[in-house]
Write a protein that holds these residues in place. Structure first.
Motif, PDB file in Angstrom:
ATOM      1  N   PHE A 118       4.954  39.358   3.815  1.00  0.00           N
ATOM      2  CA  PHE A 118       5.108  39.189   5.258  1.00  0.00           C
ATOM      3  C   PHE A 118       5.303  37.709   5.592  1.00  0.00           C
ATOM      4  O   PHE A 118       6.178  37.341   6.363  1.00  0.00           O
ATOM      5  CB  PHE A 118       3.883  39.734   5.992  1.00  0.00           C
ATOM      6  N   GLY A 119       4.473  36.883   4.962  1.00  0.00           N
ATOM      7  CA  GLY A 119       4.608  35.444   5.158  1.00  0.00           C
ATOM      8  C   GLY A 119       5.970  34.941   4.726  1.00  0.00           C
ATOM      9  O   GLY A 119       6.612  34.162   5.431  1.00  0.00           O
ATOM     10  N   MET A 120       6.423  35.421   3.567  1.00  0.00           N
ATOM     11  CA  MET A 120       7.717  34.971   3.052  1.00  0.00           C
ATOM     12  C   MET A 120       8.845  35.379   3.982  1.00  0.00           C
ATOM     13  O   MET A 120       9.790  34.630   4.215  1.00  0.00           O
ATOM     14  CB  MET A 120       7.970  35.570   1.663  1.00  0.00           C
ATOM     15  N   ALA A 121       8.759  36.585   4.529  1.00  0.00           N
ATOM     16  CA  ALA A 121       9.856  37.102   5.346  1.00  0.00           C
ATOM     17  C   ALA A 121       9.830  36.554   6.763  1.00  0.00           C
ATOM     18  O   ALA A 121      10.866  36.371   7.379  1.00  0.00           O
ATOM     19  CB  ALA A 121       9.812  38.624   5.371  1.00  0.00           C
ATOM     20  N   LYS A 122       8.623  36.296   7.295  1.00  0.00           N
ATOM     21  CA  LYS A 122       8.548  36.011   8.734  1.00  0.00           C
ATOM     22  C   LYS A 122       7.948  34.653   9.084  1.00  0.00           C
ATOM     23  O   LYS A 122       8.176  34.156  10.176  1.00  0.00           O
ATOM     24  CB  LYS A 122       7.697  37.087   9.427  1.00  0.00           C
ATOM     25  N   VAL A 123       7.115  34.085   8.196  1.00  0.00           N
ATOM     26  CA  VAL A 123       6.325  32.940   8.632  1.00  0.00           C
ATOM     27  C   VAL A 123       6.660  31.638   7.907  1.00  0.00           C
ATOM     28  O   VAL A 123       6.870  30.609   8.545  1.00  0.00           O
ATOM     29  CB  VAL A 123       4.808  33.225   8.460  1.00  0.00           C
ATOM     30  N   PHE A 124       6.743  31.697   6.582  1.00  0.00           N
ATOM     31  CA  PHE A 124       6.733  30.456   5.807  1.00  0.00           C
ATOM     32  C   PHE A 124       7.947  29.554   5.997  1.00  0.00           C
ATOM     33  O   PHE A 124       7.868  28.353   5.803  1.00  0.00           O
ATOM     34  CB  PHE A 124       6.592  30.765   4.307  1.00  0.00           C
TER      35      PHE A 124
END
Lengths: 284, 361
Positions: free
Chosen positions: A88-94
């Protein structure tokens, strides 16, 4: 024009079809035929006989199959739990950090699985890296970490991590941001957004990731051999033994066929349950 | 009619790093009104709507819903919702499930939910058979109505619209504009609509707020925005307009290049207004400029030649170039068609009552 396209399609796919037929289908057929040969023969020119399949039940091979499937299931489930927040972090946040993470995770694939597992053995074994330091500095011992089911599951999670992470990140990236915002705007709590929007819309990624990890883990051998020290005999271990030590090709073939069949059915069942196209809102 | 502010924005500032997107915004939205915020892209209208809905927080300033301060309240706790530009329908859910979504979140029973969804389908002129349809099977206009039904199912105090019609073709847009206005009247809810098209705003709104670079230029009813814009920006935002720069001397007499002004029209009062600001522009809309017949005179008058003529359908547009540098646009109804030849010298003019004065900033 359309007819020409179709012809071109057949012609251009021909080399690939031939390669698959020779390299993939032919050995499979050979294995299938061997599985119905009498025990301990090395030719497929014998009278068919299902004794190898009977051995599967009579000699208790189904137990190791259950172990394999159970450990594959557990490791896939844990992988999903671990990978979801990261994906989720890789796709949306990082943002840019995603690339660093992608490279770092993909790098592990460059080194052979066996070498990486040996690394863990050296780290965790009695008198190994951790145990040695603990003993020298604190006088403590680290024992009983290796050679059990838990460490095999750990090994499976460790080795198949990228196979869950990347499809999952891909699936999450496909969740439209405005759908999440709209859900929040209409009163949904973060948990409801996860349940109503994120999980269903990321399901293609979840299915692909889970299937990959499960299939690979169910057919894994090195983890149980190296980390598990054969405390648990997994099913692929039995297949290998039958072919090598046992010199019983029909038995090995029969066991292999059973694994292929079970995993094949499972895979088709899962994929057919989830209509990838309609999920993407494309057509029905 | 609209007297109680339902939403009140006080001294709102929103900055992104060095960029100031909203610069001291004050706005009162009244209960039950249809307010449209109009501005070019980059004017800050989307940022503003996101603050009101709760998808973002203001850098400075406060937002009040009746007597309750809400600028720190998350979006899912605010009794308002938005119809997105992209509509943001849930592709994995049926039409019915989309409409029922807010009710499901509130924990309404499935029976009551589906009853309400069917009512809403009817309200928005969609057949009941749509209930089980997939979103991807619906056309753009149908999806529009579904998004609206979903917003109404939430039963919000205010519904915000972020240019939901911009992706549709002209005819459908016109139909839905009128439907939306009709729906506003029937539901009595407060609608806040943002668009870059003032024409769209004119059709639907009770009040229009014109936004430019993070500020409101003018907030008023359509009539006033059209005929009495406060700035050149507002004047030129809607349709065609003729503006003439003028200078004013100390006596209050004004001079405009090319334009003859009948001295009697400049009363004491008008002179007083003009002389306060020594510079500005006179504005006249194209439909109020006429071609003079022989010996006819006007309050304002220009000589020029007919440069071009365009068919607009219901009207015909003319361009007249003056002897100086400026160009005047004139629009006539088809029945009042001017029968001059292109290139012919013409005298055009208009009355003081159709003239609006815009001071320079």
């Amino acid at each position: 024009m359309e007819r020409l396209d179709k012809k071109l399609g057949t012609i251009t796919s021909l080399p690939m079809i031939l390669l698959l037929a020779v390299g993939f289908l032919a050995p499979l057929v050979v294995v299938a035929v061997f599985s119905i040969m009498p025990p301990k023969v090395f030719s497929i020119m014998n009278v068919p006989d299902f004794s190898a399949y009977a051995d599967f039940f009579q000699q208790g091979y189904y137990k190791s199959l259950l172990w394999s499937v159970a450990m594959a299931f557990i490791s896939t489930f844990i992988l999903f739990l671990i990978c979801w927040p990261l994906a989720f972090g890789m796709a949306k946040v990082f943002g840019k950090f995603t690339l660093v993470l992608t490279i770092a995770v993909a790098m592990t694939l460059i080194v052979s699985e066996n070498i990486r597992l040996f690394g863990w053995v050296l780290t965790l074994m009695k008198g190994g890296l951790i145990d040695g330091y603990l003993r020298t500095w604190l006088g403590l011992r680290l024992e009983g970490v290796l050679y059990n089911g838990t460490i095999i599951v750990f090994g499976l999670i460790y080795v198949y991590f990228p196979f869950m992470l990347f499809p999952l990140a891909q699936g999450i990236a496909m969740i439209p941001e405005d759908a999440r915002q709209a859900a929040e705007d209409l009163g949904a709590s973060p948990f409801r957004i996860l349940w109503e929007i994120d999980l269903p819309l990321a399901s293609p990624g979840i299915v692909v990731g889970s299937l990959l990890s499960f299939v690979l883990a169910a057919g894994a051998l090195a983890e149980s051999k190296l980390l598990g020290g054969q405390a648990i005999i997994v099913f692929t271990d039995e297949v290998e033994t039958a072919f090598t030590y046992g010199q019983n090709w029909p038995l090995g073939s029969a066991l292999a066929m059973i694994l292929i069949l079970i995993i094949g059915i499972l895979a088709f069942f899962t994929i057919s349950k989830i209509d990838l196209d309609s999920m993407m809102g494309r057509r029905r | 009619m609209h007297t109680t502010p339902i939403l009140y924005l006080k001294n709102i500032v929103k900055r992104f790093d060095d960029f100031t997107a909203l610069d001291n915004i004050n706005l009162e939205i009244f209960e039950g009104e249809f307010l449209t915020i109009v501005g070019p892209s980059g004017s800050g209208k989307t940022t503003l709507i996101r603050l009101m809905v709760g998808m973002d927080e203001p850098t400075e300033g406060t937002i009040w819903l009746r007597n309750e301060r809400i600028d720190q309240t998350p979006a899912n706790k605010r009794p308002m919702c938005m119809v997105f530009q992209s509509l943001a329908l849930f592709p994995h859910r049926s039409v019915g499930q989309n409409i029922e979504f807010p009710l499901k979140i509130k924990g309404v029973s499935p029976k009551v939910r589906s009853k309400r969804a069917l009512e809403l389908l009817e309200l928005l002129h969609l057949p009941k058979s749509f209930y089980n349809k997939r979103i991807s099977q619906c056309s753009g206009g149908e999806q529009q109505r579904i998004a609206l039904a979903r917003a109404l199912a939430f039963d919000p105090e205010i519904i915000f619209f972020d240019e939901p019609l911009s992706a549709l073709d002209y005819r459908l847009r016109k139909t839905l504009e009128k439907e939306l206005k009709d729906l506003h009247e029937r539901t009595g809810k407060t609608f806040v609509y943002i668009t870059h098209s003032l024409e769209e705003a004119m059709v639907m709104s009770d009040r229009i707020a014109i936004m430019n670079s993070g500020k409101f230029e003018q907030i008023d009813v359509a009539e006033v925005i059209y005929s009495k814009p406060v700035s050149r920006f507002v004047a030129s935002f809607m349709g065609e307009v003729n503006m003439f720069d003028f200078k004013c001397d100390s006596k209050g007499d004004i001079k405009i290049d090319d334009v003859e002004i009948r001295s009697s029209v400049l009363t004491k009062d008008t002179k007083k207004i003009y002389s306060k600001k020594a510079k500005g522009a006179l504005m006249v809309r194209p439909e109020f400029v006429r071609f003079n017949k022989a010996k006819e005179t006007n309050d304002f008058q220009i000589r020029g030649y007919l440069r071009a003529e365009y068919e607009l359908g219901s009207r015909i547009q003319y361009e007249v170039d003056t002897l100086g540098d400026s160009r005047v646009i004139i629009e006539k109804l088809r029945e009042d068609r001017f029968k001059g030849k292109l290139g012919a010298t013409v005298v055009i003019g208009w009355d003081i009552k159709h003239t609006h004065f815009i001071p320079n900033d």
